[in-house]
Design a protein around this motif. Structure first.
Motif, mmCIF file in Angstrom:
data_model
loop_
_atom_site.group_PDB
_atom_site.id
_atom_site.type_symbol
_atom_site.label_atom_id
_atom_site.label_comp_id
_atom_site.label_asym_id
_atom_site.label_seq_id
_atom_site.Cartn_x
_atom_site.Cartn_y
_atom_site.Cartn_z
ATOM 1 N N MET A 1 0.843 -1.203 0.000
ATOM 2 C CA MET A 1 0.000 0.000 0.000
ATOM 3 C C MET A 1 0.875 1.249 0.000
ATOM 4 O O MET A 1 1.829 1.349 0.768
ATOM 5 C CB MET A 1 -0.913 0.006 1.229
ATOM 6 N N TYR A 61 -1.799 5.915 -13.991
ATOM 7 C CA TYR A 61 -2.584 4.685 -14.159
ATOM 8 C C TYR A 61 -2.432 4.107 -15.566
ATOM 9 O O TYR A 61 -2.088 2.931 -15.731
ATOM 10 C CB TYR A 61 -4.056 4.976 -13.868
ATOM 11 N N VAL A 79 1.729 3.213 -10.071
ATOM 12 C CA VAL A 79 1.381 1.926 -10.683
ATOM 13 C C VAL A 79 2.623 1.233 -11.232
ATOM 14 O O VAL A 79 2.845 0.042 -11.005
ATOM 15 C CB VAL A 79 0.343 2.113 -11.803
ATOM 16 N N GLY A 82 4.594 -0.359 -8.615
ATOM 17 C CA GLY A 82 3.896 -1.402 -7.887
ATOM 18 C C GLY A 82 3.508 -1.047 -6.465
ATOM 19 O O GLY A 82 3.037 -1.906 -5.717
ATOM 20 N N ARG A 85 -2.278 -0.024 -6.125
ATOM 21 C CA ARG A 85 -3.091 -0.784 -7.071
ATOM 22 C C ARG A 85 -3.596 0.136 -8.179
ATOM 23 O O ARG A 85 -4.001 1.276 -7.907
ATOM 24 C CB ARG A 85 -4.281 -1.411 -6.345
ATOM 25 N N PRO A 86 -3.595 -0.341 -9.417
ATOM 26 C CA PRO A 86 -4.076 0.476 -10.537
ATOM 27 C C PRO A 86 -5.478 1.035 -10.301
ATOM 28 O O PRO A 86 -5.737 2.202 -10.606
ATOM 29 C CB PRO A 86 -4.048 -0.495 -11.716
ATOM 30 N N HIS A 87 -6.383 0.213 -9.760
ATOM 31 C CA HIS A 87 -7.751 0.663 -9.528
ATOM 32 C C HIS A 87 -7.783 1.873 -8.595
ATOM 33 O O HIS A 87 -8.551 2.819 -8.819
ATOM 34 C CB HIS A 87 -8.582 -0.476 -8.924
ATOM 35 N N ASN A 88 -6.965 1.851 -7.545
ATOM 36 C CA ASN A 88 -6.956 2.959 -6.591
ATOM 37 C C ASN A 88 -6.440 4.248 -7.223
ATOM 38 O O ASN A 88 -6.939 5.342 -6.932
ATOM 39 C CB ASN A 88 -6.091 2.591 -5.384
#
Length: 294
Positions: A1, A61, A79, A82, A85-88
């Motif tokens: 995170m 993203y 992103v 790493g 997360r891409p969605h976030n």
């Protein structure tokens, strides 16, 4: 995170001067026309800043999921590295766009310039389409055109119009100059990334021009941004204040022309952003000082 610090880094705060400069110029031009409105100016600034943060997260993203950022040189990408997360990251971009639309709607209601709703929608679509979607225009060498349009005439003249219900010659020339500096910043960024962009098929204007010509174009755009202001001198000699920026343009120009290592171009991004901010402040001073009867 990702940590808070990494999210802030991902927002790329060094690019924010590019967003706020046209608002300062547009507001100063409105003052010169006798139409200054502080609340509308603040709303315009919020729109610009939130759109810039949104496009930064959107690019993070889109480039991240395409693998464009895997071997890049430069600041952290959420992103690509790493850490998020891409969605976030995508949701962060959408949140910024949503807040920009709210501020933009308030600005339109206050100014009654309802046609600007279409301009605002176009700005959000352009922000996402730079690297997002199936055919991102940033990968086709059109990013510089859109940056010029939206960070130059659209942002500047939109700001002026919402306050003064019109535009002036100073506003138009100021919008072109700040747009050129914004494109110069993008060019510096893309020159740094020519090797990695070429590998992944990202055909930016810098890639299309080639390393040497792309570097030279940076210097030309900075020179033109000041040269255009000379057309305003007969009417307002105070505009010569922008020439104070010449010494501050020398170092980034030298780095662009002579810097061999890609990492040496990283400071140019921040320096160019500050040049744009300095240009906007000096332009504003030139608009205000005549009213003081000095």
């Amino acid at each position: 995170m990702a940590t808070v610090g990494q999210w802030i880094s991902g927002a790329r705060l060094r690019t924010l001067p590019m967003a706020i400069a046209p608002v300062i110029i547009g507001t100063a031009a409105a003052f010169d026309m006798g139409g200054l409105h502080w609340v509308r100016a603040i709303l315009a600034a919020l729109v610009a800043l939130l759109l810039q943060v949104g496009v930064n997260y959107a690019n993070d993203y889109s480039d991240g999921i395409r693998g464009t950022d895997e071997v890049r040189v430069g600041p952290l990408r959420l992103v690509g590295s790493g850490v998020a997360r891409p969605h976030n990251v995508k949701m962060a971009a959408f949140a910024a766009f949503g807040l920009a639309m709210v501020a933009g709607l308030a600005l339109v209601i206050l100014s009654q310039a309802w046609w600007l709703l279409l301009v605002g929608a176009g700005a959000v679509l352009a922000a996402w389409g730079y690297t997002g979607g199936k055919n991102p225009y940033g990968y086709m060498g059109l990013g510089d055109v859109f940056v010029f349009v939206f960070f130059g005439p659209v942002a500047t003249l939109g700001t002026t119009f919402t306050q003064a219900s019109g535009v002036s010659t100073a506003a138009v020339l100021g919008s072109i100059s700040t747009g050129l500096i914004a494109v110069a910043l993008l060019m510096a960024n893309n020159v740094r990334d020519i090797p990695t962009d070429t590998e992944v098929g990202k055909r930016t204007l810098a890639v299309r021009l080639g390393d040497k010509n792309a570097r030279l174009s940076y210097v030309v755009m900075l020179a033109l941004s000041l040269g255009l202001m000379m057309f305003l001198v007969p009417e307002n000699p105070w505009i010569l204040l922008v020439l104070l920026l010449v010494p501050f343009m020398l170092m980034p120009s030298w780095l662009m022309l002579k810097g061999k290592k890609r990492k040496s171009l990283i400071p140019v991004l921040q320096q160019t952003g500050l040049i744009n901010l300095g240009f906007s402040v000096l332009f504003a001073a030139a608009m205000v000082l005549p009213a003081l009867r000095l």
